[in-house]
Motif scaffolding. Structure first.
Motif, PDB file in Angstrom:
ATOM      1  N   PHE A 279      -6.601   4.602   2.752  1.00 56.06           N
ATOM      2  CA  PHE A 279      -7.718   4.087   1.970  1.00 56.06           C
ATOM      3  C   PHE A 279      -7.276   2.961   1.038  1.00 56.06           C
ATOM      4  O   PHE A 279      -8.010   1.991   0.835  1.00 56.06           O
ATOM      5  N   ILE A 280      -6.092   3.078   0.476  1.00 57.77           N
ATOM      6  CA  ILE A 280      -5.565   1.985  -0.351  1.00 57.77           C
ATOM      7  C   ILE A 280      -5.334   0.743   0.501  1.00 57.77           C
ATOM      8  O   ILE A 280      -5.647  -0.382   0.083  1.00 57.77           O
TER       9      ILE A 280
ATOM     10  N   SER B 297     -13.754   3.436   0.857  1.00 55.54           N
ATOM     11  CA  SER B 297     -12.310   3.391   0.607  1.00 55.54           C
ATOM     12  C   SER B 297     -11.991   3.756  -0.844  1.00 55.54           C
ATOM     13  O   SER B 297     -11.048   4.511  -1.108  1.00 55.54           O
ATOM     14  N   ALA B 298     -12.780   3.235  -1.780  1.00 51.03           N
ATOM     15  CA  ALA B 298     -12.547   3.523  -3.197  1.00 51.03           C
ATOM     16  C   ALA B 298     -12.752   5.012  -3.488  1.00 51.03           C
ATOM     17  O   ALA B 298     -11.944   5.642  -4.185  1.00 51.03           O
TER      18      ALA B 298
ATOM     19  N   VAL C 247      -9.830   7.058  -2.038  1.00 51.44           N
ATOM     20  CA  VAL C 247      -8.629   7.049  -2.878  1.00 51.44           C
ATOM     21  C   VAL C 247      -8.763   8.085  -3.992  1.00 51.44           C
ATOM     22  O   VAL C 247      -7.835   8.866  -4.263  1.00 51.44           O
TER      23      VAL C 247
ATOM     24  N   THR D  53       0.967   3.967  -2.987  1.00 55.28           N
ATOM     25  CA  THR D  53       0.646   5.362  -2.674  1.00 55.28           C
ATOM     26  C   THR D  53       1.764   6.296  -3.118  1.00 55.28           C
ATOM     27  O   THR D  53       1.507   7.362  -3.689  1.00 55.28           O
TER      28      THR D  53
ATOM     29  N   ASN E 149      -3.796   9.916   3.961  1.00 56.67           N
ATOM     30  CA  ASN E 149      -5.172   9.467   3.749  1.00 56.67           C
ATOM     31  C   ASN E 149      -5.294   8.557   2.541  1.00 56.67           C
ATOM     32  O   ASN E 149      -6.020   7.550   2.585  1.00 56.67           O
ATOM     33  N   MET E 150      -4.586   8.879   1.466  1.00 54.17           N
ATOM     34  CA  MET E 150      -4.621   8.007   0.299  1.00 54.17           C
ATOM     35  C   MET E 150      -4.032   6.639   0.648  1.00 54.17           C
ATOM     36  O   MET E 150      -4.552   5.602   0.242  1.00 54.17           O
TER      37      MET E 150
ATOM     38  N   LEU F  85      -8.561  -0.869   1.236  1.00 54.26           N
ATOM     39  CA  LEU F  85      -9.182  -1.418   0.034  1.00 54.26           C
ATOM     40  C   LEU F  85      -8.531  -2.715  -0.401  1.00 54.26           C
ATOM     41  O   LEU F  85      -9.209  -3.666  -0.802  1.00 54.26           O
TER      42      LEU F  85
ATOM     43  N   ALA G 198       0.835  -1.210   0.000  1.00 51.44           N
ATOM     44  CA  ALA G 198       0.000   0.000   0.000  1.00 51.44           C
ATOM     45  C   ALA G 198       0.866   1.255   0.000  1.00 51.44           C
ATOM     46  O   ALA G 198       0.557   2.242  -0.683  1.00 51.44           O
TER      47      ALA G 198
ATOM     48  N   ALA H  33      -6.587  11.497  -4.300  1.00 48.85           N
ATOM     49  CA  ALA H  33      -5.770  11.585  -5.512  1.00 48.85           C
ATOM     50  C   ALA H  33      -5.988  12.948  -6.169  1.00 48.85           C
ATOM     51  O   ALA H  33      -5.032  13.631  -6.569  1.00 48.85           O
TER      52      ALA H  33
END
Length: 249
Positions: free
Chosen positions: A239-240, A187-188, A191, A135, A235-236, A243, A131, A195
């Motif tokens: 969430f990755i 989560s999706a 991301v 990221t 945060n990205m 996910l 992850a 992004a």
């Protein structure tokens, strides 16, 4: 066509010595400014990672496990302390010295490390590493896009911020519902939102340079810009991890 992202007033005609000298000086200053922002941001992420790893070292017998699984007031202090630092930096930036903001930024990175240490108790090292590198690759590409694009990304800023607020509300609701499918959707979307914010915040950071260069605000803006990009990255990453980090200990 004028370059919308460069609000510098027109100077000498293209090709003259004055224009070349001024442009070179501004470009060099911009590179130094952006490098400072990325140095703070990446150092903050590194510090957070080291603190999180050390706090969770030992698994079930680690300090992190004792704090977060044992309950008590300290658990909530660590969980919500990062938010306090963000508010302090955001609302106090006009009154604080640059040195004070630097200390608060590093303290924030440390507290974030304590707060994020739980990921080492939940996810496998392989899942965390995958992850993180995903990221890092995505962040680098999106930040490069935000820096180089001539497209005005500010039109997306309000939409992205509203999206983050909606995401926060949905996350709180799902804390009670405990819905797996809803968690995946959150989560999706998270991301995608962060992004977009990475590109947007990079462009905004670049634009801020032309407004604060040569003033006493420049050092403070560097720290606040680094904080914004740091939050986008973290945060990205989270969430990755949520996910795709299905490989748990």
């Amino acid at each position: 066509m004028a370059n919308w992202s460069d609000p510098r007033p027109s100077a000498a005609p293209f090709g003259t010595t004055a224009n070349k000298t001024g442009s070179t000086a501004v470009d060099a200053g911009l590179r130094s400014y952006m490098l400072s922002v990325y140095n703070y941001m990446s150092s903050g992420v590194l510090l957070t990672g080291i603190v999180a790893l050390l706090f969770a070292w030992g698994g079930a017998s680690s300090p992190a496990a004792q704090v977060f699984m044992g309950g008590g007031l300290l658990k909530y202090v660590i969980m919500f302390a990062p938010l306090g630092f963000v508010f302090a930096l955001s609302f106090g930036q006009m009154r604080m010295k640059t040195s004070t903001m630097q200390m608060l930024f590093w303290a924030f990175a440390i507290v974030m490390g304590l707060s994020l240490s739980t990921i080492f108790l939940v996810y496998s090292p392989l899942a965390i590493a995958q992850a993180f590198f995903a990221t890092a690759a995505g962040f680098a590409a999106l930040s490069l896009y935000g820096y180089t694009t001539k497209r005005d990304l500010s039109v997306f800023g309000t939409f992205l911020i509203i999206g983050v607020v909606g995401l926060l509300v949905a996350s709180i609701i799902n804390m009670f519902l405990q819905s797996g499918p809803m968690g995946m959707v959150i989560s999706a979307v998270g991301v995608l939102l962060f992004a977009g914010l990475t590109a947007y915040d990079t462009q905004r950071t670049k634009e801020m340079y032309y407004q604060v260069r040569g003033t006493d605000m420049q050092g403070r803006v560097v720290i606040m810009s680094a904080l914004s990009l740091y939050l986008d990255f973290i945060n990205m990453f989270l969430f990755i991890l949520r996910l795709f980090g299905g490989n748990r200990d």
